[in-house]
Scaffold this active site. Structure first.
Site, mmCIF file in Angstrom:
data_model
loop_
_atom_site.group_PDB
_atom_site.id
_atom_site.type_symbol
_atom_site.label_atom_id
_atom_site.label_comp_id
_atom_site.label_asym_id
_atom_site.label_seq_id
_atom_site.Cartn_x
_atom_site.Cartn_y
_atom_site.Cartn_z
ATOM 1 N N SER A 158 10.361 -4.305 12.039
ATOM 2 C CA SER A 158 11.946 -4.766 12.275
ATOM 3 C C SER A 158 11.639 -5.952 12.171
ATOM 4 C CB SER A 158 12.799 -3.995 11.764
ATOM 5 O OG SER A 158 14.203 -4.677 11.383
ATOM 6 N N GLU A 159 11.827 -7.431 11.937
ATOM 7 C CA GLU A 159 11.365 -8.694 12.313
ATOM 8 C C GLU A 159 12.368 -9.039 13.839
ATOM 9 O OE1 GLU A 159 12.939 -8.254 9.358
ATOM 10 O OE2 GLU A 159 13.727 -9.693 8.487
ATOM 11 N N ASN A 160 13.580 -8.317 13.770
ATOM 12 C CA ASN A 160 14.407 -8.834 15.401
ATOM 13 C C ASN A 160 13.735 -8.219 16.432
ATOM 14 O OD1 ASN A 160 14.570 -5.946 13.835
ATOM 15 N ND2 ASN A 160 16.137 -6.055 15.646
ATOM 16 N N GLY A 161 11.733 -7.223 16.345
ATOM 17 C CA GLY A 161 10.838 -7.201 17.172
ATOM 18 C C GLY A 161 10.939 -5.949 17.543
ATOM 19 N N SER A 204 6.970 -11.939 16.616
ATOM 20 C CA SER A 204 7.428 -10.372 15.832
ATOM 21 C C SER A 204 6.864 -11.562 14.159
ATOM 22 C CB SER A 204 8.734 -10.568 15.493
ATOM 23 O OG SER A 204 8.931 -9.492 14.523
#
Lengths: 233, 217, 233, 217
Positions: free
Chosen positions: B45-48, B87
Site C-alpha cells: 500500500s503506497e502509504n508505506g 514507497s
C-alpha cells in the site's frame, strides 16, 4: 544539545502569517495534532500548507480550514472535507495538486539539497504543463523541483532530546521526509526519552533534521475508515 | 456478465507466485480476497507498507496502521513499513510487478483517465499518476460502460489524463482485453456475454480474432 | 515467497563476463565477503564494479583485482591498494571516480526510477566535464545520471526469507542503496531468520528490493584501521 | 608558529553550542580533542553516523563501527546511524553547520584543490566534493606552505579543483584568514609570527588592515 521546548506554544513560535508549512501525516494517521490545535489558537493566517491530505471537516488540517487560516494547499488528495470543497470551489482557497510520489520525492529532495529531478509521473497530463520534458531510456520524464518550508511540523512515536525520532506503523508516511525539508522542523512525540534510549541502529529521523521537540498531550489518533472483520469459529 | 467480485476474481487469476502487487481503491481492493491457494503474493500500500494483511478483528484496530484508502489494516508476518519516498521508489523503480486500479476512461492506445471530471470537485490524483507512469504491468478493473450506458473504452480519452500509453490489460464486467498497438484486443468474454455485446459497448478500436473463449471464474 | 538460495554459488548464478555489479561496503566494513570469494572462484571476468572503495590488496575487491577479473571500477576513493594502483597506472584498469555523495544518490536514484537529478557536488571540477550545468537559487548544479547494475551484492546483519534486511552500525553505508539499484539483488547475511522475526517498523531494506538471500559463513570482518584508546585510572 | 595540534585547537574555538560538524581526515580529526568545556557539538562522519565518539578501548573495537577514515570508533549516547544517501542528504541539504577539511591549495576566491596531483596516483575525492559544494561554512586546516616551502594560499589553484568559491576561513600554522571578495583577509597571527612572515608566505591577494592580533590558543 537540548532541543526540547516546554510547550506547544513555544514550539510554534515564529510561525507567521503568509509562511509555508509542511505537515506530516497521511489522512488522519500520523498528524501533529497538538501543533495543529496550537496553530488554530494562534490565529496565524495566510498559510501555505504542504500536506498529503487536508484533514476532515472537524479534525486535522480541517480545523485550520474552518478558521480560514490556510491560503493555499499543496497536496495529492483532498477528498472527505466539505469545507475544503466549499472554499476551493468559491476560489477562497488555492489548491496545487501533486502526484503523491512526486510530493514525497520533492520534499526529500528539498531536504537533501537536490533542487530538481526527473520523474515519469505526470508526463502527458496537466501536471506536466510548463515543465521540462526529457526522454531517458526511451521514456519521457518531467523535471520536478524540490520543496522546502519555513517550518516543517511532524509527529513521531518517540523522540529524544537530540531530536532523534522513531515512528510507529504507517504513521511514518511523509513525516521523515518533511522533517528533512523544514528550515525549522518541529517534532511532537508521544513519548520523549533521554538520548541513548533509542537504538542508534534504528533511528528513522536523525536529530540533525529536528530543531524543536516536545511531548504532545491527549492524542486522539482518530481513525478515518474503521474497517474490521469478525472472528469466525 | 460479471459483478465487481467477479472482476476481482478474474484479475486474481493473473497473479503469479512471488509478485508484489499494488491494489487501488474500489474493485482492485477485492482482489486480495481471491488470491489462489498456494500463491504467495505480497500487497503493497503506497502509504508505506509491504505485506498488508486483512482488516483487523473488531477491537484490534490500530490508528497507526492503515492502507492508502485510510482503512485500518493488519501487517502480515514478514511485513515491512517505510516512508512515502521509499514507497514510491518501489513503484517508480518498477519493483512492484503488478498495479491494478480503476478508471473512468481508457483509450485504445493505453491512455487512462481516472482522477478528474472538469466542473466537479477535484479530489486529487493521490498516487495514481506515479503508479501508472511507472508500472510495467497495469491492469484496469472497471465497468465496461458508465452509469449513462456509455462506453469507457474509447479511441481517445475525453477526461483529463492520469497517464499515457500505460494500460496493458483491462478486465470489465463484460470482457478481458489487452491493449495492443492496434487497439483493444478481445481475449475473453464474461460468462453469458456475446462478442456483439462487447463490440456494442466498446467505442475504441476493438480487435476480435478467431473464437473468443468465455472466461472461467 | 522464499528467496533463500542454498549456497553462495547459487546466489551468484547468472553473473557473466562483462556485467556491471554493485557491491556494498565502505572500506572493508559491510562488504559481501562470501560473494566476493565465490566470484573469485567462478573466474568471471571483464566486470564493471560499482563500489565506494576497491578493497585492500588481499581482501575485499582486492581479491578480484589480483585475478584481473575487474575491467572498470566506479568508486569515490581507491587508496590503500597497491595492485589497484599498478593496474590503473598501467592502463589495464579503467577507473571512474565519483564524489561519494553523488555515488550514493545515483544508486538510490537508479533504484527509485529517477533517471537524473541536479547536485552542486563537483561543479567547476573535472567531474562536471560534459555534464549539464544549471543554476538554482543562484548556485550552479550539475546533472547526474542514475546508476543501476545487472547484479547488486549487499551484506546485511540479519535478513528473513522474504529478503527484508537490517544492518548493523556503519556497515549499513551503501548497502541499502545498492540493494535498490540491482536488476537482481543478492543479499548475504550473518543471520537468516524467519519472516516475522524482524520488527516491520525497523526494516532497513524492504524485501521487495532483494531477489536472493543466503546466510554467509566465516565472516572475517577485517578492520582496516584499528584505532583504540587506553583506559586511564 | 602552530603545530598541527595548535591548528586544531584554534579551529575548536570556532565551534558553537549545538553545532553538527564534519571533520575531514588529518588535522581536522584532532579538533574533536579540543571541544571547549560545556559546548555540545555532534560529530558527523559521512560514512553514516551522527554522534561519533572517541576511539574504543582496546579490545572493544567493532568492525561494524568505523568513521570515514576507516578507523574504529564509538557511538555517543543519542547517536544515529544511517545509509550513505541520508548522510549526504544532511551534507548537501546544509544541515551540517561546519565542515573542516585539509587542502593542498586554496585560492583567494575560495577555490580549493585537495584531491588530485596530475601524474601521481589518484586516490579519489571521497566525500570532499560533496562537502565543499554544499556546506555554508567551510574552514580549511593546513600548513601555510608546502614541503618545498611554497605558498598554498594562491591567487589561482594550479591543481585540479575540488570545489569553487567555497572556502570561508583558513587556519594555518601561521595565521587565521577569512576569504573575502577581495582576497585573503588576515584576522590573526600565530604566536610569534609577524605580519611580514605571513605576507611572504602568501602568494594570493592578502588584505592586512590595522593591527593584527596574535591568536590565543
Amino acid at each position: 544539545m537540548n532541543k526540547v521546548v516546554g510547550s506547544v506554544e513555544l514550539a510554534i513560535e515564529g510561525i507567521q502569517n503568509g509562511m509555508t508549512l509542511m505537515l506530516g501525516g497521511f489522512g488522519l494517521c500520523g498528524i501533529p495534532e497538538n501543533s495543529i490545535s496550537a496553530l488554530v489558537k494562534s490565529g496565524v493566517t495566510g498559510l501555505t500548507c504542504i500536506s498529503n491530505n487536508a484533514g476532515v471537516d472537524d479534525f486535522g488540517l480541517g480545523l485550520l480550514l474552518q478558521k480560514k487560516q490556510i491560503k493555499k494547499m499543496i497536496s495529492s488528495y483532498v477528498g472527505e472535507n466539505d469545507e475544503f470543497e466549499r472554499q476551493m470551489l468559491s476560489g477562497e482557497l488555492e489548491v496545487d495538486l501533486i502526484p503523491q510520489g512526486s510530493l514525497a520525492a520533492r520534499c526529500q529532495a528539498g531536504g537533501a539539497g537536490v533542487p530538481a529531478f526527473f520523474t515519469p509521473a505526470g508526463y502527458g497530463t496537466e501536471v506536466a504543463e510548463g515543465k521540462e520534458v526529457r526522454i531517458f531510456n526511451g521514456k519521457p520524464h518531467i523535471l520536478e523541483a524540490a520543496l522546502t518550508a519555513d517550518f516543517a511540523i511532524v509527529k513521531a512515536w518517540k523522540g529524544d532530546r537530540f531530536g532523534n525520532l522513531i515512528f510507529k506503523g504507517t504513521a511514518r508516511n511523509f513525516n521523515p521526509l518533511m522533517a528533512m525539508a523544514g528550515k525549522i522542523t518541529i517534532a511532537e512525540v508521544e513519548e520523549l526519552v533521554e538520548p541513548g534510549e533509542l537504538d542508534p541502529n534504528f533511528i528513522h529521523t536523525p536529530g540533525v533534521f529536528v530543531q524543536r521537540i516536545f511531548e504532545g498531550k491527549n492524542y486522539e489518533k482518530r481513525i478515518e475508515q474503521r474497517t474490521v472483520r469478525t472472528k469466525t469459529n | 456478465m460479471l459483478n465487481k467480485e467477479g472482476i476481482a476474481k478474474r484479475i486474481a487469476q493473473e497473479l503469479k507466485d512471488g509478485w508484489y502487487v499494488n491494489l487501488g481503491i474500489g474493485i482492485p481492493t477485492l482482489i486480495a480476497n481471491y488470491v489462489p491457494d498456494g500463491l504467495n503474493v505480497v500487497f503493497q500500500s503506497e502509504n508505506g507498507i509491504l505485506g498488508m494483511g486483512p482488516f483487523p478483528f473488531e477491537g484490534e484496530e490500530d490508528a497507526d496502521l492503515i492502507n492508502a484508502g485510510k482503512q485500518t489494516i493488519t501487517a502480515m508476518p514478514g511485513a515491512a513499513i517505510f516512508d512515502s519516498a521509499t514507497s514510491f521508489a518501489m513503484i517508480r523503480g518498477q519493483h512492484i510487478q503488478l498495479t491494478v486500479l480503476g478508471a473512468m476512461e481508457v483509450a485504445d492506445n493505453g491512455d487512462i483517465a481516472n482522477w478528474k471530471i472538469p466542473g466537479k470537485m477535484v479530489k486529487g490524483m493521490g498516487g495514481a499518476m506515479d503508479l501508472v507512469a511507472s508500472a510495467d504491468n497495469i491492469i484496469v478493473a472497471m465497468m465496461h460502460t458508465n452509469r449513462a450506458g456509455k462506453s469507457k473504452l474509447l479511441s481517445k480519452c475525453t477526461l483529463p489524463l492520469t497517464g499515457v500509453n500505460c494500460v496493458k490489460k483491462i478486465v470489465t464486467n463484460l470482457a478481458v482485453l489487452d491493449v495492443t498497438p492496434d487497439g483493444f484486443k478481445l481475449i475473453e468474454r464474461a460468462p453469458g456475454v456475446s462478442v456483439e455485446e462487447i463490440q456494442n459497448a466498446t467505442a475504441g478500436r476493438l480487435i476480435v480474432e478467431g473464437d473468443i473463449p468465455e472466461m472461467v471464474v
